[in-house]
Design an enzyme around this catalytic site. Structure first.
Site, PDB file in Angstrom:
ATOM      1  CD  GLN A 189      -0.095  -1.472   3.063  1.00  0.00           C
ATOM      2  OE1 GLN A 189       0.076  -2.397   2.285  1.00  0.00           O
ATOM      3  NE2 GLN A 189      -0.068  -1.631   4.376  1.00  0.00           N
ATOM      4  CD  GLN A 257      23.017 -11.237   5.429  1.00  0.00           C
ATOM      5  OE1 GLN A 257      23.983 -10.700   5.948  1.00  0.00           O
ATOM      6  NE2 GLN A 257      22.078 -10.540   4.835  1.00  0.00           N
ATOM      7  CG  HIS A 260      18.576  -9.578   7.737  1.00  0.00           C
ATOM      8  ND1 HIS A 260      18.300  -8.271   8.056  1.00  0.00           N
ATOM      9  CD2 HIS A 260      19.891  -9.625   7.456  1.00  0.00           C
ATOM     10  CE1 HIS A 260      19.413  -7.555   7.979  1.00  0.00           C
ATOM     11  NE2 HIS A 260      20.390  -8.353   7.622  1.00  0.00           N
ATOM     12  CD  GLU A 325      21.704  -8.626   0.330  1.00  0.00           C
ATOM     13  OE1 GLU A 325      21.260  -7.509   0.665  1.00  0.00           O
ATOM     14  OE2 GLU A 325      21.280  -9.698   0.807  1.00  0.00           O
ATOM     15  CG  HIS A 326      25.816  -9.249   2.159  1.00  0.00           C
ATOM     16  ND1 HIS A 326      24.502  -9.608   2.398  1.00  0.00           N
ATOM     17  CD2 HIS A 326      25.878  -7.903   2.311  1.00  0.00           C
ATOM     18  CE1 HIS A 326      23.799  -8.527   2.698  1.00  0.00           C
ATOM     19  NE2 HIS A 326      24.609  -7.479   2.650  1.00  0.00           N
ATOM     20  CG  ASP A 359      24.451  -5.095   7.290  1.00  0.00           C
ATOM     21  OD1 ASP A 359      24.215  -5.054   6.074  1.00  0.00           O
ATOM     22  OD2 ASP A 359      24.171  -6.080   8.006  1.00  0.00           O
ATOM     23  CG  HIS A 418      12.469   8.655 -39.480  1.00  0.00           C
ATOM     24  ND1 HIS A 418      11.179   8.315 -39.201  1.00  0.00           N
ATOM     25  CD2 HIS A 418      13.171   8.525 -38.307  1.00  0.00           C
ATOM     26  CE1 HIS A 418      11.084   7.985 -37.917  1.00  0.00           C
ATOM     27  NE2 HIS A 418      12.275   8.101 -37.349  1.00  0.00           N
TER      28      HIS A 418
END
Length: 427
Positions: A189, A257, A260, A325-326, A359, A418
């Site tokens: 939302q 990690q 999370h 990602e890492h 981080d 053109h």
């Protein structure tokens, strides 16, 4: 925890882990819910946002915008130590991202000037996650490159707690960066609100920042009506280690990690099978000392993979395939392998460069590509907040010199409009 021995398995076994068909099916189901939310916010605006705050966040709100008084009061609820630490992080992040600022340039020849301009995006919304944790550091990572790009209007969208409040550490961090336009909305939302605008919220040109599946799918659906940074999946880490690596360091970084959320992915790639039992023992020890045990147990059981390889060369090949990602390289002389890394969001070299540095404090950005997207995308940067329009200026003589070439190409493409546009200017 799962062990995958590449000496007895093939690469397809790894692909089946990385590209799970059930995830696609699950996302399709979520898409229907997200589309309903998007359409409701588009049609009913603030009314639906307040309703969703009650439904999803258990918050009874009467207004959506954080007041200046709430921001002022937040300073009374934080520690002085936090202020010192967050200011240190702020300076480091500014220092790193200043290097990313682009300059305009031009190319001049006789009667011709071509160039590239740099223009900031005018209005950007920063999505700051809530729910399982609070992320003042994510404000720094998203807002600082936007500020350096000279974005004029920056707002924050972030879910409230059940009392209808925003975490004071989040509010103070936003205030330190000069951001006082903060809205108590999260989820799909929130993305819909900044895409279409509502009675209280002005529409934005781009939305950036990580979120849950609903946020990611909303960004995916609405891309094109609003700009996005990336479609972020669950967080992930890959560690390349050997029998000489400090076991407690490996486990601590895996758990950092894994806490999370339950979907976080953790990979340990090693050629040394004998460390597996040590890893298991250390996991039990460190897990007992941490608060988020329920989340960690689920992420460890379902998403912790130890991948056994023949040598470091194969470990790097596996890492490049996963495109984490890492990526932590915790072996002797890790920098010598930096040239071989093709795909990773952020790379951490050595035992004393843990992912937690990225981080919070080092200065590099922690909004990173996930789900293998590091194969084709990059960490959030100043580039994500600018546009680079080109410009062209030809004199009459310079244009007449190229009419013939333009006409030939236009004729081949069958575009006589053109062709006419060029020939009508012929001397």
């Amino acid at each position: 925890m799962k062990v995958l021995d590449m000496k007895t398995k093939n690469i397809n076994d790894l692909n089946n882990i990385l590209f799970n068909e059930s995830d696609i099916i699950s996302n399709r189901k979520i898409e229907d819910d997200v589309m309903e939310i998007i359409n409701n916010v588009k049609q009913y605006g603030d009314e639906k946002l307040l309703e969703y705050a009650k439904k999803f966040d258990n918050a009874n709100l009467t207004t959506l915008k954080v007041t200046k008084l709430e921001i002022q009061n937040a300073y009374k609820l934080i520690t002085e130590d936090f202020l010192i630490a967050i200011k240190e992080a702020k300076e480091n992040i500014y220092e790193f991202h200043k290097k990313q600022i682009k300059s305009e340039w031009s190319l001049k020849k006789e009667g011709i000037e071509l160039g590239q301009l740099i223009r900031p995006i005018e209005r950007v919304a920063l999505y700051i996650p809530g729910g399982k944790a609070n992320y003042p550091s994510t404000i720094l990572m998203n807002a600082i490159p936007a500020k350096l790009a000279n974005v004029e209007e920056i707002c924050i969208i972030t879910p409230p707690n059940k009392d209808g409040n925003i975490n004071p550490y989040v509010l103070v961090t936003a205030d330190l960066l000069g951001i006082d336009e903060i809205y108590k909305i999260g989820g799909a939302q929130a993305v819909a609100a900044v895409t279409f605008g509502t009675e209280s919220i002005k529409k934005a040109d781009k939305v950036v920042g990580p979120g849950n599946k609903y946020v990611a799918i909303a960004k995916k659906i609405l891309y094109g009506k609003i700009g996005i940074d990336m479609i972020a999946g669950p967080s992930e880490i890959l560690i390349i280690a050997d029998k000489y690596t400090n076991i407690s360091f490996i486990v601590a970084d895996l758990l950092a990690q894994g806490e999370h959320d339950e979907l976080a992915k953790m990979f340990l790639v090693t050629k040394d099978k004998e460390i597996i039992e040590k890893i298991k023992l250390e996991l039990d020890i460190q897990l007992g000392e941490l608060n988020r045990k329920k989340i960690l147990k689920e992420s460890i059981n379902n998403n912790l993979y130890i991948i056994l390889v023949s040598d470091i060369k194969e470990a790097i090949s596996i890492s490049n395939l996963i495109a984490p990602e890492h990526l932590e390289i915790m072996i002797e002389n890790p920098k010598q392998y930096l040239k071989d890394i093709k795909n990773a969001g952020s790379i951490f070299l050595g035992e004393y460069s843990p992912e937690v540095l990225g981080d919070y404090l080092a200065g590099t950005n922690h909004t990173l590509p996930t789900s293998g997207n590091a194969r084709f995308s990059s960490p959030l940067s100043v580039d994500d907040f600018i546009k680079k329009p080109n410009y062209i200026e030809y004199s009459k003589d310079a244009f007449n010199k190229v009419i013939n070439s333009i006409s030939i190409i236009a004729d081949v493409e069958g575009l006589d409009g053109h062709l006419n546009s060029a020939k009508i200017r012929k001397l």
